[in-house]
Scaffold this motif. Sequence first.
Motif, mmCIF file in Angstrom:
data_model
loop_
_atom_site.group_PDB
_atom_site.id
_atom_site.type_symbol
_atom_site.label_atom_id
_atom_site.label_comp_id
_atom_site.label_asym_id
_atom_site.label_seq_id
_atom_site.Cartn_x
_atom_site.Cartn_y
_atom_site.Cartn_z
ATOM 1 N N ALA A 183 9.537 12.344 -2.955
ATOM 2 C CA ALA A 183 8.318 12.530 -3.635
ATOM 3 C C ALA A 183 7.131 11.182 -3.534
ATOM 4 O O ALA A 183 7.547 10.215 -3.978
ATOM 5 C CB ALA A 183 8.098 12.954 -5.292
ATOM 6 N N ASP A 184 5.991 11.565 -2.446
ATOM 7 C CA ASP A 184 5.063 10.931 -2.249
ATOM 8 C C ASP A 184 4.293 10.827 -3.522
ATOM 9 O O ASP A 184 3.228 12.096 -3.301
ATOM 10 C CB ASP A 184 3.713 11.389 -1.293
ATOM 11 N N GLU A 185 4.293 9.642 -4.634
ATOM 12 C CA GLU A 185 3.918 10.002 -5.602
ATOM 13 C C GLU A 185 2.361 8.505 -5.424
ATOM 14 O O GLU A 185 2.115 8.098 -6.527
ATOM 15 C CB GLU A 185 4.669 9.427 -6.620
ATOM 16 N N LEU A 201 7.528 15.192 0.376
ATOM 17 C CA LEU A 201 6.109 16.068 -0.242
ATOM 18 C C LEU A 201 5.513 14.864 -1.828
ATOM 19 O O LEU A 201 5.807 14.838 -2.711
ATOM 20 C CB LEU A 201 6.139 17.475 -0.911
ATOM 21 N N GLU A 202 3.905 15.852 -1.767
ATOM 22 C CA GLU A 202 3.273 15.667 -2.741
ATOM 23 C C GLU A 202 3.823 16.346 -4.157
ATOM 24 O O GLU A 202 3.161 17.546 -3.942
ATOM 25 C CB GLU A 202 1.311 15.085 -2.990
ATOM 26 N N PRO A 203 4.204 15.726 -5.133
ATOM 27 C CA PRO A 203 4.470 16.901 -6.356
ATOM 28 C C PRO A 203 3.415 17.852 -6.399
ATOM 29 O O PRO A 203 3.429 19.049 -6.270
ATOM 30 C CB PRO A 203 4.580 16.027 -7.002
ATOM 31 N N SER A 256 0.937 -1.164 -0.270
ATOM 32 C CA SER A 256 -0.095 0.091 0.113
ATOM 33 C C SER A 256 0.828 1.267 -0.014
ATOM 34 O O SER A 256 1.967 1.129 0.196
ATOM 35 C CB SER A 256 -1.017 -0.372 0.923
ATOM 36 N N GLY A 257 0.282 2.782 -0.184
ATOM 37 C CA GLY A 257 0.636 3.637 -0.149
ATOM 38 C C GLY A 257 1.617 3.876 1.244
ATOM 39 O O GLY A 257 2.567 4.606 0.978
ATOM 40 N N THR A 258 0.466 3.221 1.912
ATOM 41 C CA THR A 258 0.498 3.807 3.473
ATOM 42 C C THR A 258 2.426 3.614 4.285
ATOM 43 O O THR A 258 2.724 3.474 4.845
ATOM 44 C CB THR A 258 -0.215 3.040 4.510
ATOM 45 N N GLU A 259 2.501 1.938 3.484
ATOM 46 C CA GLU A 259 3.294 1.023 3.627
ATOM 47 C C GLU A 259 4.842 1.678 3.064
ATOM 48 O O GLU A 259 5.475 1.667 3.614
ATOM 49 C CB GLU A 259 2.845 0.042 3.594
ATOM 50 N N SER A 274 -2.152 17.442 3.271
ATOM 51 C CA SER A 274 -0.638 16.667 2.331
ATOM 52 C C SER A 274 -1.713 15.625 3.199
ATOM 53 O O SER A 274 -2.772 15.290 4.445
ATOM 54 C CB SER A 274 0.813 16.578 3.212
ATOM 55 N N TYR A 275 -1.924 14.051 2.643
ATOM 56 C CA TYR A 275 -1.662 13.104 3.562
ATOM 57 C C TYR A 275 -0.886 11.669 2.473
ATOM 58 O O TYR A 275 -0.915 11.627 1.635
ATOM 59 C CB TYR A 275 -3.042 12.427 2.238
ATOM 60 N N HIS A 276 -0.395 11.249 3.706
ATOM 61 C CA HIS A 276 0.701 9.758 3.360
ATOM 62 C C HIS A 276 1.055 8.781 4.152
ATOM 63 O O HIS A 276 1.343 7.897 4.039
ATOM 64 C CB HIS A 276 1.723 11.014 3.752
ATOM 65 N N ALA A 306 2.006 3.435 -5.075
ATOM 66 C CA ALA A 306 1.498 2.338 -4.521
ATOM 67 C C ALA A 306 -0.171 2.431 -5.741
ATOM 68 O O ALA A 306 0.182 2.569 -7.174
ATOM 69 C CB ALA A 306 0.669 2.285 -3.798
ATOM 70 N N LYS A 307 -1.120 2.324 -5.359
ATOM 71 C CA LYS A 307 -2.502 2.561 -6.466
ATOM 72 C C LYS A 307 -2.149 2.171 -8.008
ATOM 73 O O LYS A 307 -2.239 1.102 -7.599
ATOM 74 C CB LYS A 307 -2.567 4.089 -6.028
ATOM 75 N N SER A 308 -1.495 3.177 -8.510
ATOM 76 C CA SER A 308 -2.030 2.512 -10.376
ATOM 77 C C SER A 308 -0.471 1.802 -10.690
ATOM 78 O O SER A 308 -0.810 1.718 -11.888
ATOM 79 C CB SER A 308 -2.411 3.494 -10.672
HETATM 80 N N1 PLP Z 1 0.510 8.948 -0.279
HETATM 81 C C1 PLP Z 1 -1.153 10.249 -0.493
HETATM 82 C C2 PLP Z 1 -0.739 10.823 -1.764
HETATM 83 C C3 PLP Z 1 -2.349 9.173 -0.889
HETATM 84 O O1 PLP Z 1 -2.965 9.790 -1.942
HETATM 85 C C4 PLP Z 1 -2.520 7.857 -0.260
HETATM 86 C C5 PLP Z 1 -3.903 7.413 -0.940
HETATM 87 O O2 PLP Z 1 -4.162 7.986 -0.923
HETATM 88 C C6 PLP Z 1 -1.531 7.622 0.119
HETATM 89 C C7 PLP Z 1 -0.454 8.094 0.416
HETATM 90 C C8 PLP Z 1 -2.071 6.178 1.047
HETATM 91 O O3 PLP Z 1 -1.873 4.910 -0.033
HETATM 92 P P1 PLP Z 1 -2.688 3.686 0.406
HETATM 93 O O4 PLP Z 1 -4.515 4.073 0.667
HETATM 94 O O5 PLP Z 1 -2.120 2.925 -0.403
HETATM 95 O O6 PLP Z 1 -2.481 3.159 2.108
#
Ligand code: PLP
Length: 441
Positions: A240-242, A207-209, A108-111, A136-138, A269-271
């Motif tokens: 960079a959080d992509e 940071l999210e670009p 996952s993106g979180t991990e 931001s969300y990480h 992650a995601k895509s």
């Molecule tokens: N980082 C960003 C920029 C996100 O948008 C997200 C989820 O939306 C995450 C991290 C977390 O990813 P995940 O939901 O796959 O754990």
Amino acid sequence: MDDIAKVVKEHTFGTWRKQRDWNPITVTKAEGVYFYDSQGKRYLDLSSQLVNVNLGYGNKRVIESIKEQLDKLQYISPAFATEVRMKAVKSLLKVMPRSITKFFFSTSGTEANEAAIKIARLVKNPKYKIIARYRSYHGSTYGSISLTGDYRRWFAEPHIPGGVVRIPEPYCFRCPLKLKYPDCNLACANYVEYVIRNEHNVAGIILEPITGTNGVVVPPKEYLPTVRKIANENDVLFIADEVMTGWGRTEEWFAVNTWGIEPDILTTAKSATASYVPIGITGVSKEIGEFFEDNFFAHGHTFEAHPISLSAIPAVIEEFERLDLLSHVKAMGKYLGERLMELKERHKSIGDVRGVGLFWAVEFVKDKNNTPFATYEDKYKGNTSSVDKVAKKLLDEGVYVFNGPSWFVISPPLIIKKEEIDEAIDKLDKVISELDKEYRE
Ligand code: PLP
């Protein structure tokens, strides 16, 4: 609610909400840019769910490659080498920024972000602080939610680990420093240097670009190069959080490409698998990779480098090439942007339309002072906003959109066609009139 939804609601959690308000729709199938409920009703997916179903639904080639891997080898401890891991890495090296040469795979993106901060701290030890932005969300686990700046962090206080320092973001529509671009001289970017010097023990900046869930905030063109330069000059890792911006969403493989930025760590992650199977990827530079030759890489998961997740990566990249998807995103993104700007002309409740590629936000305001319909404080209290209600109306009209307190995220699957964009715009046009009625001159 049908019987399926009733059981799901009673025995599983609906996330980021009070449970009483959760009335899930049962989804039974999906194809292209559409999904269908148990009554056979069709919904156009205008947000790629959570900005992750970039190839749309039912891509046969991706499905086939996952099936093949299931037949070959479903699981093996990450301590072993596998052909699928080699193939995934070779494909990634073709599309990642040149600086990124070694990968840690999770689910996952979180991990991916958890691994990134652990790595940054190990490499820069004894420096341990991480700079992150408010808007931001990480991720949702304790480490990654501690990086996160928006209201979701408030539920998880006090945080572990310590050492996250937050900075304002380049949100020009409502500048947190109350300045105006370009007269501001990029005060928010230059402030990073002040923070690094005064905090002293800074290991990295994440940071999210382009800020994602917090309203698709595209920074001014000088912002990221300035921050990258400051990070270099102060021996701070640029992360960079992509997770959301990667994989063609912004017309490039990764958003950092837009500004020619080479990060030290890139998370995604995601895509990466077009969401056909879960994945998290933490990519690092050669220097970071070499650091761990003689230093303990103190991290890992049972499902790390899972063969089934990895099997989708080369197939996704091949699909991008076969469909010439980056060019398609550019063309469709231009068209979508124009159509959204038309909506802005027609609706006084639209305060701002911003974005790039197929990644846009429509931000709503309830008066000429650009007052939002709801704030993070409202979300924190679990209040439903007029924008939430209009998103629900849109769903009734057959278009799904992922929304924030006062904005819609418009990020359809990258395969979307012109006529599907038109269909969505017509429906948006209709429901946004509801918000116009609440607008006060
Ligand atoms: N980082 C960003 C920029 C996100 O948008 C997200 C989820 O939306 C995450 C991290 C977390 O990813 P995940 O939901 O796959 O754990």
